[in-house]
Write a protein that holds these residues in place. Structure first.
Motif, PDB file in Angstrom:
ATOM      1  N   ASP A 297      15.313  29.384  55.928  1.00  0.00           N
ATOM      2  CA  ASP A 297      16.335  29.944  55.410  1.00  0.00           C
ATOM      3  C   ASP A 297      17.452  29.502  54.461  1.00  0.00           C
ATOM      4  O   ASP A 297      17.783  30.083  53.635  1.00  0.00           O
TER       5      ASP A 297
ATOM      6  N   ASN B 209      10.164  29.858  56.260  1.00  0.00           N
ATOM      7  CA  ASN B 209      10.308  29.745  57.555  1.00  0.00           C
ATOM      8  C   ASN B 209      11.798  30.281  57.948  1.00  0.00           C
ATOM      9  O   ASN B 209      12.732  29.410  57.914  1.00  0.00           O
TER      10      ASN B 209
ATOM     11  N   ASN C 227      13.851  30.324  60.446  1.00  0.00           N
ATOM     12  CA  ASN C 227      14.008  30.198  61.922  1.00  0.00           C
ATOM     13  C   ASN C 227      15.480  30.356  62.724  1.00  0.00           C
ATOM     14  O   ASN C 227      15.920  29.872  63.324  1.00  0.00           O
TER      15      ASN C 227
ATOM     16  N   TRP D 268      18.438  29.520  61.783  1.00  0.00           N
ATOM     17  CA  TRP D 268      19.488  28.683  61.605  1.00  0.00           C
ATOM     18  C   TRP D 268      19.187  27.526  60.372  1.00  0.00           C
ATOM     19  O   TRP D 268      18.210  27.247  60.211  1.00  0.00           O
ATOM     20  N   ALA D 269      20.273  27.213  59.802  1.00  0.00           N
ATOM     21  CA  ALA D 269      20.407  26.097  59.099  1.00  0.00           C
ATOM     22  C   ALA D 269      21.321  25.102  59.688  1.00  0.00           C
ATOM     23  O   ALA D 269      22.429  25.310  59.632  1.00  0.00           O
TER      24      ALA D 269
HETATM   25 MG   LIG Z   1      16.317  27.565  59.037  1.00  0.00          MG
END
Ligand SMILES: [Mg+2]
Ligand SMILES: Cc1ncc(C[n+]2csc(CCOP(=O)(O)OP(=O)(O)O)c2C)c(N)n1
Length: 357
Positions: A163, A190, A192, A194-195
């Protein structure tokens, strides 16, 4: 575009309209690769804590998003990975030992210990070398696809990114180019959530990542990234379309990074443990187990046998990898110049002198 594609129902049955109808051996292979990735992550994080490898980036919770797309490719296709895809490398036939040698950065590592641990490459499987720099793999995948198209090769390139990767200029350049030139690329995001410590709500104001494809002139699909059959179905359709000349697709896999960003991260500093617990209840392995159980394949005995076999395979790979010495220091000088310039040659001689002393 806002709807999530799901195939596996709460009772473990596959939606008959969407079921990709994997053969029993592929259905088991998909599970084995996901379970391998899960167990490998746990073991490698343990080795990192013991100082036996330098760094590790686990992918716990994202196994379906990682393994299923790789399984839809053909031999001549290419994968441009992000950095959490050991299961995809294994799906391309990378020997486990090669992977562990890379984690250890030893003399048998294909990249001679020059990359960070977890930045593997598998040339024989058309699995591109990993770059830490977020997003850089995206235009590379599109360029390779465009080259294949010009040559008339029926090759598809598949690129993984997160992301966070969607905020890079490389994402824009790659998506735009792919749309204009109808490059045979499958974009697998993906998401998910969070980065590292940045939540997706601070990453983009778009309602979904999939909808970004619309602006570039191609389809975006939003998939339950913890439903391996849904990911497989979306990737298979996108790969087929790309191969048939139908251009690119963006697949947003909605998933969750259940573990830390890497062995250097402590997520308890920035996120609520209750959110993590909620996502554990939708663990991609458990979801897929219910499907295999519905098929009459998965039993506790099946699971125990598989876990034992995978555990032994990893133990053996680690044992063998640890017999390899570190890369000889002279390899620092290799693989850069066809003809070494005199000043570098001088430095190499200096190094040899120092080492003799
Ligand atoms: Mg991420
Ligand atoms: C260009 C660039 N900026 C920043 C970083 C530091 N960094 C490494 S991973 C990461 C987060 C990436 O998040 P995402 O794309 O969502 O992937 P995820 O790690 O969640 O799989 C950042 C900021 C980097 N490696 N490269």
């Amino acid at each position: 575009m806002g709807d999530l594609l799901r195939v596996i129902g709460d009772d473990g049955s596959a939606n008959p309209q969407l079921d990709p109808k994997l053969s029993p051996s592929d259905a088991v292979r998909l599970y084995r690769l996901m379970l391998m990735e899960r167990i490998l992550d746990n073991r490698m994080l343990g080795l990192q804590r013991q100082g036996r490898i330098g760094f590790y980036g686990p992918s716990v919770g994202q196994e379906a998003t990682i393994v299923a797309p790789a399984m839809t490719l053909e031999g001549n296709d290419w994968i441009f990975p992000q950095y959490r895809e050991p299961g995809a490398a294994l799906a391309r036939g990378m020997p486990l030992l090669d992977l562990v040698n890379q984690f250890m950065g030893n003399a048998a590592d294909a990249v001679h210990g020059r990359q960070m641990p977890c930045h593997y490459v598998f040339r024989n499987g058309n699995f591109m070398s990993i770059s830490s720099c977020v997003g850089t793999q995206i235009p590379l995948a599109v360029g390779a696809a465009w080259a294949a198209k010009i040559r008339g090769d029926r090759v598809v390139t598949l690129v993984y990114f997160g992301d966070g990767g969607t905020s890079t200029s490389d994402f824009h350049a790659g998506m735009n180019f792919a749309g204009v030139f109808r490059a045979p690329t499958v974009f697998v995001c993906n998401n998910n959530q969070w980065a590292i410590s940045l939540p997706v709500a601070r990453q983009t104001a778009s309602e979904t990542i999939a909808q970004k494809a619309l602006a570039y002139g191609f389809d975006g699909v939003r998939v339950d990234g913890n439903d391996a059959l849904a990911v497989y179905r979306a990737a298979r359709d996108a790969v087929r379309r790309a191969r048939a000349g139908g251009g690119p697709t963006l697949i947003e896999c909605v998933t969750y990074r259940l573990g830390p960003h890497s062995s250097s991260d402590d997520p308890s500093r920035y996120r609520d443990e209750r959110e993590v617990e909620a996502w554990w209840r939708h663990d991609p392995l458990t979801v897929y187990q219910s499907y295999l159980r519905h098929l009459g394949i998965w039993t506790e005995e099946f699971e125990a046998d598989l876990e034992k076999a995978i555990g032994e395979e990893i133990t053996e790979a680690v044992r063998q990898a640890e017999t390899n010495p570190p890369p000889p220091v002279e390899t620092l000088f290799g693989d850069v110049y066809f003809q070494m310039p005199p000043h570098i040659e001088e430095q190499l001689e200096d190094l040899k002198r120092v080492r003799r002393r």
